[in-house]
Each structure stands twice: as C-alpha cells, then as structure tokens.
Design a protein around this motif. Sequence first.
Motif, PDB file in Angstrom:
ATOM      1  N   ASN A 317       0.816  -1.212   0.000  1.00  3.41           N
ATOM      2  CA  ASN A 317       0.000   0.000   0.000  1.00  3.41           C
ATOM      3  C   ASN A 317       0.851   1.263   0.000  1.00  3.41           C
ATOM      4  O   ASN A 317       0.445   2.287  -0.565  1.00  3.41           O
ATOM      5  N   SER A 321       0.335   4.066  -2.714  1.00  2.00           N
ATOM      6  CA  SER A 321      -0.106   5.379  -2.256  1.00  2.00           C
ATOM      7  C   SER A 321       0.881   6.486  -2.583  1.00  2.00           C
ATOM      8  O   SER A 321       0.475   7.589  -2.963  1.00  2.00           O
ATOM      9  N   THR A 360      -7.474  -3.897  -3.448  1.00  2.00           N
ATOM     10  CA  THR A 360      -6.498  -2.831  -3.622  1.00  2.00           C
ATOM     11  C   THR A 360      -6.334  -2.491  -5.099  1.00  2.00           C
ATOM     12  O   THR A 360      -6.311  -1.315  -5.489  1.00  2.00           O
ATOM     13  N   SER A 636      -5.832  10.668   7.588  1.00  2.00           N
ATOM     14  CA  SER A 636      -7.120  10.056   7.227  1.00  2.00           C
ATOM     15  C   SER A 636      -7.914  10.880   6.219  1.00  2.00           C
ATOM     16  O   SER A 636      -9.068  10.583   5.952  1.00  2.00           O
ATOM     17  N   HIS A 639      -6.646  12.039   0.560  1.00  2.00           N
ATOM     18  CA  HIS A 639      -7.302  12.264  -0.734  1.00  2.00           C
ATOM     19  C   HIS A 639      -7.724  13.722  -0.884  1.00  2.00           C
ATOM     20  O   HIS A 639      -7.448  14.367  -1.905  1.00  2.00           O
ATOM     21  N   ASN A 668      -4.684   7.569  -2.806  1.00  2.00           N
ATOM     22  CA  ASN A 668      -4.920   7.621  -1.358  1.00  2.00           C
ATOM     23  C   ASN A 668      -6.402   7.720  -1.013  1.00  2.00           C
ATOM     24  O   ASN A 668      -6.765   8.234   0.037  1.00  2.00           O
ATOM     25  N   ARG A 669      -7.241   7.208  -1.891  1.00  2.00           N
ATOM     26  CA  ARG A 669      -8.664   7.164  -1.563  1.00  2.00           C
ATOM     27  C   ARG A 669      -8.917   6.055  -0.545  1.00  2.00           C
ATOM     28  O   ARG A 669      -8.367   4.974  -0.635  1.00  2.00           O
ATOM     29  N   ARG A 670      -9.783   6.338   0.415  1.00  2.00           N
ATOM     30  CA  ARG A 670     -10.209   5.335   1.380  1.00  2.00           C
ATOM     31  C   ARG A 670     -11.680   5.057   1.158  1.00  2.00           C
ATOM     32  O   ARG A 670     -12.307   5.629   0.271  1.00  2.00           O
ATOM     33  N   GLU A 671     -12.248   4.198   1.991  1.00  2.00           N
ATOM     34  CA  GLU A 671     -13.672   3.891   1.877  1.00  2.00           C
ATOM     35  C   GLU A 671     -14.513   5.156   2.025  1.00  2.00           C
ATOM     36  O   GLU A 671     -14.188   6.043   2.818  1.00  2.00           O
TER      37      GLU A 671
END
Length: 785
Positions: A317, A321, A360, A636, A639, A668-671
């Motif tokens: 990751n 990232s 991923t 966190s 993005h 770097n996108r998360r949920e």
Amino acid sequence: MRRLQEYDQWTVQSNVQVKWQLDQSLPIEGFDLETKVRNLQAQGKKADEIELGMSALEHIRRARGPALQACKSSHPMCVDAAYLDMLEANLISNVVKLLDKTALSQGNYERAEKMGEYFSGYLNGNPDYALAMANVLNFKLKAAAPELRQAIIDKIKKQASLAAYWEQGQTETSVAAAKLLHGLHLNVESTPYFSVFAGDLPLRPYWVDRTWYTSFTARTEAALLKKTVDEMRVKLNYAQTEINLALAIAQQRDVTDAELKTLKNQVADRFNGNPSRADLMAIVDKVPDTEQNRIKNYELAIRNHPDTWSSYHHYANYLISFKNDYRHAKEIFLKYPGFKRPDVHGVVEVSNHAVDAGNTFFWNAYPEDAKIFYKIAADLDTGSGASHLGAIRLHLLKGDYEQVSALSLHNAQRYDIPRSYGDYMAWQFVFGKSQQGWDVFNQIKARLKSPEAWRAADIGYRIDQRSWEDISAWLLKDEIKNIKFGLYKPAMILAVLHNSVDRMPAADLPEVMKSIEGKATGSYRYPPMFTVPTESGDEVALPFSPLSSRENTKIAAGELWSDSIMFADAYLSFRKRDYKEAAEKFYKMEAFYPVNYEASLNRYAYTLPYFSWASARSGDPYKLEAYLDKIGVLTSAEHDYYLSKAIFTGVRGETAKAVQYLTLAFNNRRENDTRLILKEFQWAEICEMLFEATNDKKYRDLALKWSKTYQKLNPTYAWAYAMEAKLTSSPEDRLRALGIALYLDPGSERANAFPENLKQQAKKWFESHNPFIRATGTAKNSKLK
C-alpha cells in the motif's frame, strides 16, 4: 494442536476431547466417556456430543476438591488444581468460540441463541459465557426487524451487564461487555463499570481511556487529553503486546524530544518480533521519514515475519499510495507464502488476504491484476464471504451481471453484508425489476447501519426518472427521515448524493435537509465554544480553526445546523459558479467544523476540494492554500488534501505538479463510508473541471480513463458513462456511453447537454445493444422512454 487452531474461526475443539483428557489424566471410576456412552446405548438413547463434552464440567468439579486439598498439604505448586483450571478455561473458550462461529461466521443467529440457552444450564454465572451470549444477540440485532430491536437490546443489556458485573475489575471480558453497552447508547449501564473499574491497579493496557466515560468541554479538553496520554504511559509499563500504546504516544503532533527519549527507554527491549516495532523505533530514534528508510523497514518486517500478512499489506500500500508503483506492489503481495500453501496458513485466512489484495487493485483501476487475487479467493471455495466476493468480482469483470446479482443476494443473506445487499438492489433496478429492489430496501433500511442500500435506492430513482419533488417528499416521511445510525441520518446522504452527482442541485436542498434533521444539532450557545453531539449522547467541543475565527463569522449565539446542511448551502453557490459567495460560506463552515490535522475530525474534509476550487477561482481571499501548506498532509484525509493541492496548482497553470497531486489523491482514496460526496466521482469531477478551466488535455485524459474503467467496476452508476460521452473524441464510444447513461439516468445533466437528435440515436443504439441483457436473458425491457 488446539493452540495452532486458536485463530482459525472455523475450527472449534469439541469438549469431548477435554473430557477424554480428564479421563486419561485424572480418571473418576464410572464417570468416563466409555461408561457414559454404554449406559446411553443400554437405554436406547443416542449419545449427544455437546452433552458428553459438557460432562467435563462435573468431572472438573469432582476432581477439584482433592486437588485443592492436596494444595493445602504436600503439593505447594498445586499442579493438579492449576491443570483443572486450564481445562475448565479451555472448555468455556470452546463454547464461546462455537457460539461466535455459529452467529458470526455462519450467520445463523437463531441457532446460536438456542445453543446459548442450552449452555446456560451449565455456564450460568460465568462472565465469558454471558459476554458470548451478548455478542450473539448483538449479531442478531443487526438483522432484526425494527419492531423486534428493543426486546433484543434488553436481552443484550442483561447479558453484558452480568458479564461486566461478574468480572469485578479490569479484564478483557469486562471491557468488552462495557463497550458493547456503550455502543448501544446504554451509557447509564456502561459508565459505572468504566469509571469504577478504572481505579484498579495496575491500569491494564487494554482498558479504555477517560474519553469513554468523561464529559468534557473546550475548557477541559486539553487537560483531559493530557491526562489520557499520561494514562497511556502508565498502561505501557504493563503492556505485553499492545505496541499501539507506544505508537500513540510517539505520534502525538506536539511530542517533545524528552518525551521520545523517555519512551525509548520504556520500550528498549520490548515488543521484539512485533511488525510495528520498526516503525516505533524509527520515530523514537528520529530517523528521517525518507523513502529509503521506509522501504528498509518494510523489507525488514517481511524478513522477520514472513507469515504476517500485515507486513505485505503495508509495504504494497505504501508503494501504491506514494510511489504509484502497482507492478512492484503486486510482486510484494504475491510473495506472501499463504498464497502458495493456503493449507498451512488457513484457507479462510488466506482467502481474506487474497480479497484484500484484490480490492487494492480493483478500486485503483487495475482490474486485470485484481483478477489474480480474486481467483485465489474464489478457487479456495471456503464458503466464506471472501471466497464469495472473489467469485462475484470475477463474474463482474466478465460482464456476467445476472450471476453477479444472484451471488450478491446469496452473500448478503448468508453474511448480512450491506454492500452485497446494495449491489443486489442496484442490479434489480437495472434489470427492470424495481419491486424486488425496493422489497429488499424496505427489509434492511432501518437495521443495517450502512449507507450502501440508500445509495442503491438513488440508482433506482434515477432509472425510474423520479423527480426531486417526489424524492424529497419520500425523504420527509417519518419512517424514512427518522432512521438514524449513530450520528448520521442516511436520508441526508441520499439527498446530497442525488443533488451532487451529475445534477444541478435543487434550490430547496438545504431546506429539505433541515426538515430531515428536524432541529439544529450544533450548540453555539456560549460563544466561542461550539459543541456537537457524540454517539454516546454527550456533547464534545470542536476545536478552534487556525484558519477561520468564529467571532469573525458574525453568526449569532444559538443552535447551528449540522455540517451537512452548511455544506449543502455552500455547494449551491459553488454550482452556480458564484465562487466568492461559495468560498465565504465554506470559510464560515470551517470556523465551526474545522478541517484539522486530527484524524477523528477529518470527517469534515469532504468539503475541502470544493472550498479550494472556490478559493482558487476567487483570489484565495482566506489564504486557504497557505493554510494547507502549513498543516501538511491531513491524517485520514490524504485524498482531500492532495486533491485540493491539485486544484491550486492546476488553476495556476502548473500542470505537472497538479497531475502529481491528482495521482496522489487517486492512490490515497479510502472507503466512502458515510461520506456525503463519493470520492470516485469527486476526483473525476475535479479533473473534468480543470480541463474546462485550462483546456489542458492531460486532465481530460485522466477523467476519461477513470470513467471508462469505473464502468467495469461499478456498471450501475450512470455518471461514468455520461462523463465518457462528454469527454471522448470517439463518435462510436460517445454513442455507446450516451445510450447507457440515458438508460441509467434519463435526468443526467451531462447526457442531456447533447443535441436531441444525438440522444435519440444513442437510445436506439442501446435498445439493440443493451449490455445488461445476456443472450439467454429475458430480464427486462430495454426500450427507453
């Protein structure tokens, strides 16, 4: 053997083995397994495995008396008594694991509850059993109809309270029980255990910090947080595996050199073998956070712990990232030995890791690489949710949508997975079977604490061409607007989603959202302090923004609407291209709902890209870019930070820098979780806006490539087809994309910008090329209105 299988959720030791071990080591004449089975056979009864296993408890009770008597006389080490304690703990652990497997892994809540009731005759009064029953009921609660929820909550309250009370002190069982009560907003029940047991000495490393049971305001926040850190230092003295305590202390933003030196001494010869130790020592030794040092630490972690998945996960990751190196990341994932010998590492565990790797690549626009890992999970065919998801994704990437729909429903029903329910609903809407989709929505809307079903509902409304007037009337119905999961109302998410994705927002959006919210949730009664509610029912004071002063906003003291409503109001100005007004509104929002460097507060960072665009296009009146440079990358919310930096550099004409920031934002996108603005759409939208503002084709190419790929990943979302139709230079591709977009969303803002004759051609193309109908399908009518 039992120790090796401890972390395999599917393997549960039979308590018959515990009884057999007792028969061999501490036999009781006439009470052995063989005698019991013969007696049952003589009576014409079938031997019950669970009943035979639980007879070990009576065996332990009978053997304990002589063992304890021996402790008083000639055997000071009490070997037999300790041995019996261990076997009793194993027996109870086996029961707990069986209940957990039945309820969670198999999703059979009713059977687990009945099994638990059977065990109550043996284990009533045992805190671990009581906690296991509370967890079973909590799993059941997630699937319960609204009218049944309160009765189940009452049962959970009883069992969890018993577990915490019977433990009488700081144990992992009591903290889990109190946390369960806390999570259900039963603070009257949970707070006494948190606060009273907190006085135990020594302070256990797994015990909660004071923020769980202490109400605090802006005046006490700093002192409380300092005390929390001081408690972490005390806990660290007694920690065995809880290296997270040391990392939390080391990663404080304002940590001093003296504190790092003290921490280094505190952990000097501890946590050896933990994969995170290298990261910890790099911080306390003040090793520069360079690419070379990071890679060295990741490779060291894999070398020292070749069987630990997290070592591969973190390294891969990082490569994605921050290095955009997907090829190397794939190589790292494939080095995990479990993919070559799943039988050694546990097939369920390996299938979960394979899906982790597959996701991923899947969500980062590398579906071909994702297939490699999804195939591993699917071929293991463990019956787990991971194996099912692997199979679903493989069918999806082949375009076998009917199979995707069927498997999604199976996965949803077996494991109660919100995403799978949402996927099934979306496909029913696409197939023209809207009633089936709404039937599922009505069953799960109030019990599954996830926005996935609500996002799928928006797909249904778009396909059916429902007007905002109809949708807003539905959102304002009591049975819809009153549904609340923790701090958020899903109706608010759907309202913003429908008005932001490929739509000019309705003028009454903020007012509709105010009606959904019911009353203002933020308290500005005592300026400049501003508080918002917490999930536990208390209030927490939000910190002051270094960028925007509350006094300067000239907002009067009183109640304030939520961030969602303030955003909707600013977003209306943004979409009207009144960037000066939009920037002012976002600036006022920042004063109360700050985008801070604290991860817990970055739930408000979704506003940042739009605030940045409005600022960049209006002369940056509030010096937002300088503020971003000062605070650095947001924890966190990477993005949103990188996307904002791309906006400022792109608008200035610094294309190379902007593309670099766009790549970092994408990787770097998360949920999305409960986020109002979907990241996958927002990223493409900003690329599209930069292209329109600068006419630089690099931005168009980025948006076009992602929109075409996203159609493969989420084929039911119309915006990706509409964006391709708008940006492509290929007449054939435009016709196809426009036809699908008009089917999935006849009200699409982008699609409806095309001339009427081209739209009619696209509709005719779709009627004869509908990709959602397979050769054998009879699923739906493809004729467009």
